[in-house]
Design an enzyme around this catalytic site. Sequence first.
Site, PDB file in Angstrom:
ATOM      1  N   ARG A  36      14.534  59.628  55.125  1.00  0.00           N
ATOM      2  CA  ARG A  36      14.267  58.484  56.006  1.00  0.00           C
ATOM      3  C   ARG A  36      15.521  58.038  56.762  1.00  0.00           C
ATOM      4  O   ARG A  36      15.423  57.588  57.894  1.00  0.00           O
ATOM      5  CB  ARG A  36      13.707  57.325  55.194  1.00  0.00           C
ATOM      6  N   LYS A 219      -9.119  61.141  45.847  1.00  0.00           N
ATOM      7  CA  LYS A 219     -10.279  60.250  45.831  1.00  0.00           C
ATOM      8  C   LYS A 219     -10.946  60.053  47.178  1.00  0.00           C
ATOM      9  O   LYS A 219     -10.272  59.841  48.181  1.00  0.00           O
ATOM     10  CB  LYS A 219      -9.844  58.878  45.315  1.00  0.00           C
ATOM     11  N   GLY A 375       0.420  60.751  53.092  1.00  0.00           N
ATOM     12  CA  GLY A 375       0.367  60.993  51.656  1.00  0.00           C
ATOM     13  C   GLY A 375       0.945  62.312  51.202  1.00  0.00           C
ATOM     14  O   GLY A 375       1.934  62.799  51.757  1.00  0.00           O
ATOM     15  N   GLY A 398       1.306  55.719  54.431  1.00  0.00           N
ATOM     16  CA  GLY A 398       0.303  54.666  54.641  1.00  0.00           C
ATOM     17  C   GLY A 398       0.036  54.406  56.110  1.00  0.00           C
ATOM     18  O   GLY A 398      -1.112  54.223  56.526  1.00  0.00           O
TER      19      GLY A 398
END
Length: 417
Positions: A36, A219, A375, A398
């Site tokens: 980052r 999920k 993700g 996100g």
Amino acid sequence: MQQYIDSYDFAGKKAIVRVDFNVPLNENFEITDDTRIRAAIPTLKKVLAGGGSLIIMSHLGRPKKVDAKFSLKHIVAHVSEKLGTPVQFAEDCQKAQAQAAALKPGEVLLLENLRYYAEEEGKPRGLAEDASDEEKKAAKAAVKASQKEFVKTLASYADCYINDAFGTAHRAHASTALIADYFPNDKMFGYLMEGEIKAIDNVLKNAQHPFTAIIGGSKVSSKLAVLENMLEKVDNLIIGGGMGYTFIKAQGGQIGLSLHEDELMPQALEILAKAKEKGVHIYLSTEAVCTQEFSNEAETKVFPASEIPADWEGVDAGPHSLGAWKKVIESSKTILWNGPVGVFEIPNFAKGTLRIAEDLAEATANGAYTLVGGGDSVAAVTKMGFADKVSYVSTGGGAMLEALEGKDLPGIAAIRA
Ligand code: AMP
């Protein structure tokens, strides 16, 4: 008015730049992954090369108050090394007026963690668990009121504002969105933000068809909005990983012990029905690599994905699925990949995810536009050494996920406003 840093004259100007320096630190406060920081360096260097000075701001972790564990002083030396110039440090982001005012062209000041203040996120802190609705409302109003002063103080340090923190672009925080109002003619995206926005536009607005999305991960519940938005955009939708089993079970398949969410089965069926209506081709797993034990040494067997024995669990995509998906990928001009198609953290169950990475690399070499974002798929391509073999790897988990859901990101909207 939105500006671009390439056409902005930074000479003699002080630029306040929101970056995402939320890097992982070990117990000795050493940076374990500086991706980052490196990602923001081109923007920061651009300001300095143009004769400007820098006031850099970021959050680190999730402190609920001043807490040395989350101090940005731990990263000063590293930022200085990467920038190739000394970096001064302001120990309180709200008391940096004198240091900011004294900055000369070419000089750099890093502000302490913005999240030492509740005003950065605009959410009340320290509320009793049994606080009444009235108390909660009053606390929220109080932090919103003091947030105005917080933003004003940050804005007072500089002549222009740059947002280069894609990782927090989905948050309407003081430093990521609200501050932009103070710079109506002098606000802009940094290079990293620009790259991410172009990548999002390449798939959501200007995709070349056939367009295929590969959505994997654990999920359905965490990707439902992405799947629904993708149905509006794509020609082909490959649904892999753990989430695929909810779709297979919903259609009457036997999935053994595989991960699934019974309560999401109605939504899964709805997605399948909607896809049919829209002419979107859905590709589920037809064959699964299964195990009885979550370990790299465990025996694995391949079963049809809808005939997995009761005491076996699907942990990776099988050869037949991978072969069918490869054909779809090969014939696509735009490919989006979000989420691994197996438990890639365990090498023996990572083969399917590796194959997808290889297929994407090949498609890229053959001229397709390929975006990996949101993700764990980013971790997978990076770990497997494919990050520079696809068109773009997003830096924001996100934020990218929300963009793929079709949401307007506050950090982007504030600059465009
Ligand atoms: P997500 O954060 O939703 O993208 O999910 C990523 C996680 O999904 C990774 O940790 C994978 O190990 C996990 N995953 C992928 N496929 C499976 C599977 N078949 N069974 C269990 N977990 C899976």
